[in-house]
Design a protein around this motif. Structure first.
Motif, PDB file in Angstrom:
ATOM      1  N   ASN A   1      21.569 -25.043 -78.830  1.00 47.75           N
ATOM      2  CA  ASN A   1      22.920 -26.248 -79.139  1.00 47.75           C
ATOM      3  C   ASN A   1      24.032 -25.726 -78.757  1.00 47.75           C
TER       4      ASN A   1
ATOM      5  N   LYS B   1      15.948 -36.044 -76.740  1.00 49.08           N
ATOM      6  CA  LYS B   1      15.066 -35.602 -77.773  1.00 49.08           C
ATOM      7  C   LYS B   1      15.178 -36.834 -78.939  1.00 49.08           C
TER       8      LYS B   1
ATOM      9  N   GLU C   1      21.280 -27.871 -75.340  1.00 48.18           N
ATOM     10  CA  GLU C   1      21.258 -29.421 -76.124  1.00 48.18           C
ATOM     11  C   GLU C   1      22.578 -29.700 -76.608  1.00 48.18           C
TER      12      GLU C   1
ATOM     13  N   ASP D   1      20.285 -34.399 -77.550  1.00 44.81           N
ATOM     14  CA  ASP D   1      19.851 -34.152 -78.879  1.00 44.81           C
ATOM     15  C   ASP D   1      20.012 -35.373 -79.559  1.00 44.81           C
TER      16      ASP D   1
ATOM     17  N   GLU E   1      13.248 -23.889 -79.358  1.00 48.06           N
ATOM     18  CA  GLU E   1      14.524 -24.124 -79.562  1.00 48.06           C
ATOM     19  C   GLU E   1      15.352 -22.820 -80.639  1.00 48.06           C
TER      20      GLU E   1
END
Ligand code: C2E
Ligand code: MG
Ligand code: MG
Ligand code: MG
Length: 276
Positions: free
Chosen positions: A119, A200, A149, A179, A59
């Motif tokens: 993200n 997640k 995400e 997420d 990530e």
């Protein structure tokens, strides 16, 4: 609440709020400056398979350091960027920088196993042309190298629009991870339509999964739901081996957390996790 100023005009803020607002304003100005001067950084955190311990992806996490302030937490500057209309610019920088780093690794014969997760904020996600926009910013990097995400609560802001955009993203080859799962209010019917690749599991359930039977039940339910809908699960914030062992027993496929590795600058991450 209004407070009269000496000149007779009215000020909507108390003294403390003024102070707070000024601080936020100053921080927003500095953040914008840091963006323009290319002084933000991307750190990389490994994602691993819980059975084998092998790398399954990473990530990308944004970092901001100011000489006189030290590190500013993303928990502070990301919401600020969202509030001050800076998040698209910041998000574009993150996408371009992530792509640049992937190309550098590629050029040095160090390919990342799996996908790099990025993200995406709600304001970026609201763009119906998002897939094309990302492709433009990440030229030279195939969609199959990236996962995006989006938090569960952001998905649920406008679920019908989210369904449409996720389908377009999937069609373009990007993976989508939901997420902070478990903290929002997804309905099962939307979850089915989101066409996400992974859930997640939020750190708040992982933290006490060993000691709190309610958290354990929630984690078990999330895993069962993901299995039923053909998504994989990735546990966030795994810090202890016992958590990892239990999560693996419960059927969770992948994890991320300090146990496996903290977010690190690109070179340090590559030295540990990428073979050449
Ligand atoms: P997130 O996407 O849920 O990222 C996971 C957060 O958990 C990261 O915090 C990571 O450093 C932290 N973490 C990872 N493993 C552990 C662990 O074992 N224990 C604990 N206590 N924490 C762990 P970070 O880097 O501070 O980022 C916070 C949030 O800021 C992220 O949560 C994400 O929502 C946002 N963020 C960070 N970078 C970006 C970005 O480039 N764009 C956007 N839109 N948001 C970002
Ligand atoms: Mg994330
Ligand atoms: Mg998260
Ligand atoms: Mg989070």
């Amino acid at each position: 609440l209004h407070f009269a100023k000496r000149d007779g005009t009215v000020c909507p803020f108390s003294h403390d709020m003024m102070h707070h607002q000024r601080r936020r304003q100053k921080m927003a100005e500095r953040l914008h400056q840091a963006l323009v001067e290319n002084r933000l950084a991307l750190y990389f955190q490994p994602q691993v398979n819980l059975e084998t311990g092998q790398l399954t992806g990473a990530e990308a996490l944004c970092r901001w350091h100011e000489a006189d302030w030290g590190w500013v937490s993303p928990g502070e500057f990301i919401p600020l960027a969202e509030e001050r209309g800076l998040i698209r610019e910041l998000g574009d920088w993150v996408l371009a920088e992530a792509a640049r780093q992937l190309r550098v690794w590629q050029d040095h014969g160090m390919a990342l196993t799996g996908r790099l997760s990025i993200n995406i904020a709600a304001q970026q996600f609201a763009d119906p042309q998002l897939a094309q926009h990302i492709a433009r910013l990440t030229r030279g990097v195939p969609a199959s190298a990236l996962a995006l995400e989006l938090t569960e609560s952001d998905f649920m802001r406008d679920p019908d629009q989210a369904v449409e955009i996720t389908q377009a993203m999937r069609a373009a080859g990007y993976a989508l991870y939901i997420d902070d799962f478990g903290t929002g209010y997804s309905s099962l019917s939307y979850l089915r339509r989101f066409a996400a690749d992974a859930l997640k599991i939020d750190i708040s359930f992982v933290r006490e999964v060993l000691d709190n039977q309610h958290d354990r039940a929630i984690v078990q339910t999330i895993i069962a739901m993901a299995d039923a809908l053909g998504m994989k699960t990735l546990a966030e914030g795994v810090e202890h081996q016992k958590q990892a062992t239990l999560l693996a027993e419960m059927g969770c496929l992948e994890a991320q957390g300090f146990l496996f590795g903290r977010p690190k600058p690109a070179d340090e991450f590559a030295a540990i996790w990428l073979d050449r």
